[in-house]
Design an enzyme around this catalytic site. Sequence first.
Site, PDB file in Angstrom:
ATOM      1  N   CYS A 235       0.811  -1.224   0.000  1.00 37.90           N
ATOM      2  CA  CYS A 235       0.000   0.000   0.000  1.00 37.90           C
ATOM      3  C   CYS A 235       0.846   1.276   0.000  1.00 37.90           C
ATOM      4  CB  CYS A 235      -0.947   0.008   1.191  1.00 37.90           C
ATOM      5  SG  CYS A 235      -2.125  -1.371   1.193  1.00 37.90           S
TER       6      CYS A 235
ATOM      7  N   HIS B 173      -3.235   7.474   1.623  1.00 32.94           N
ATOM      8  CA  HIS B 173      -3.628   6.132   1.208  1.00 32.94           C
ATOM      9  C   HIS B 173      -5.037   5.872   1.727  1.00 32.94           C
ATOM     10  CE1 HIS B 173      -3.955   1.917   0.619  1.00 32.94           C
ATOM     11  NE2 HIS B 173      -3.717   1.593   1.874  1.00 32.94           N
TER      12      HIS B 173
ATOM     13  N   ASN C  68      -9.978  -0.042  -0.571  1.00 37.38           N
ATOM     14  CA  ASN C  68      -8.522   0.014  -0.488  1.00 37.38           C
ATOM     15  C   ASN C  68      -7.947  -0.573  -1.776  1.00 37.38           C
ATOM     16  OD1 ASN C  68      -5.792  -0.340   0.036  1.00 37.38           O
ATOM     17  ND2 ASN C  68      -6.092  -1.107   2.115  1.00 37.38           N
TER      18      ASN C  68
END
Length: 324
Positions: A114, A251, A281
């Site tokens: 990520c 993020h 996500n």
Amino acid sequence: MTLRAVVEGVGHYLPDRIVENAWFEEFLDTSDEWIRTRSGIERRHFAAEHETTSDLALAASKAALANAGLEPDDIDCVLVATSTPDLTFPSVATMVQNRLGMTQGFAFDVQAVCAGFIYALCNANALIVSGQARRVLVIGAETFSRIMDWEDRSTCVLFGDGAGALILGAEEGVGTKEDRGILATDLNSDGRYKDMLYVDGGVSTTGTAGKLRMQGNQLFRQAVEKLASTAETSLEKAGLLSSEVDWIVPHQANIRIISGTARKLGLSMDRVVLTVQDHGNTSAASIPLALSVGVAEGRIKRGDLVLSEAIGGGLAWGSVVLRW
């Protein structure tokens, strides 16, 4: 004079299939309310069966090139952040390079889960500042739906697929915090936390892609502290205060992590570009997706000070401060 890596264009791509939270109710003990209240996610996009990570990356790249008014051969380097490549090798970046019709330059992938796009931006910045490249196409692209355990309600409801791309070009600045471009970066990792977020497969272990595993509560406790700390470090390096930030583009993992980090930095959620509700996500794709959406919606404008930060498996985390 100081050489800066300046944003010249941005673009994104999302697969056509939109999956609402209610879809998971058909086969999991979960609900739209349970997912929304714990993550902020309402829907996400899943790649079609025939779509690969390089397909998504290519579409986002074409959008960024169009936004910048550039041609593929204007690019010196293609840099892709991904944890879900089409193949073990070659890199997704070389596939994009080929499909764009680039006849020169170089291409490679970066893998920091990520945090991948932050790591890729830092590498692109270094390539430009060192003179190795004049213009870099930086892409975050993922098909995380391919590594979900559909029986694990704590993880499979959180992730989505997509891609975002950003073009950085070399430009002379005067060396102050008023310059456009990347002003400061900060990267960190700590392998002691591997078991908090990992995939239980790989080439030299199981010979399979594996499935994503996560210790959500433990990761949450690490995330807010580490994200706020790296953001403060980048701001300090740039000689800036958090109050000078126009937009946080974090993020997009979890609304509670995003709001907790903003609160630690003393910034209102009004100054956060938020897409987690619509994308879920998307790992390394989430920040460039959010940047592209922020620009498309007219929020992020030339001259704005943007702070981006991310944390992912490794653990790996970092931040970038740039003036748009």
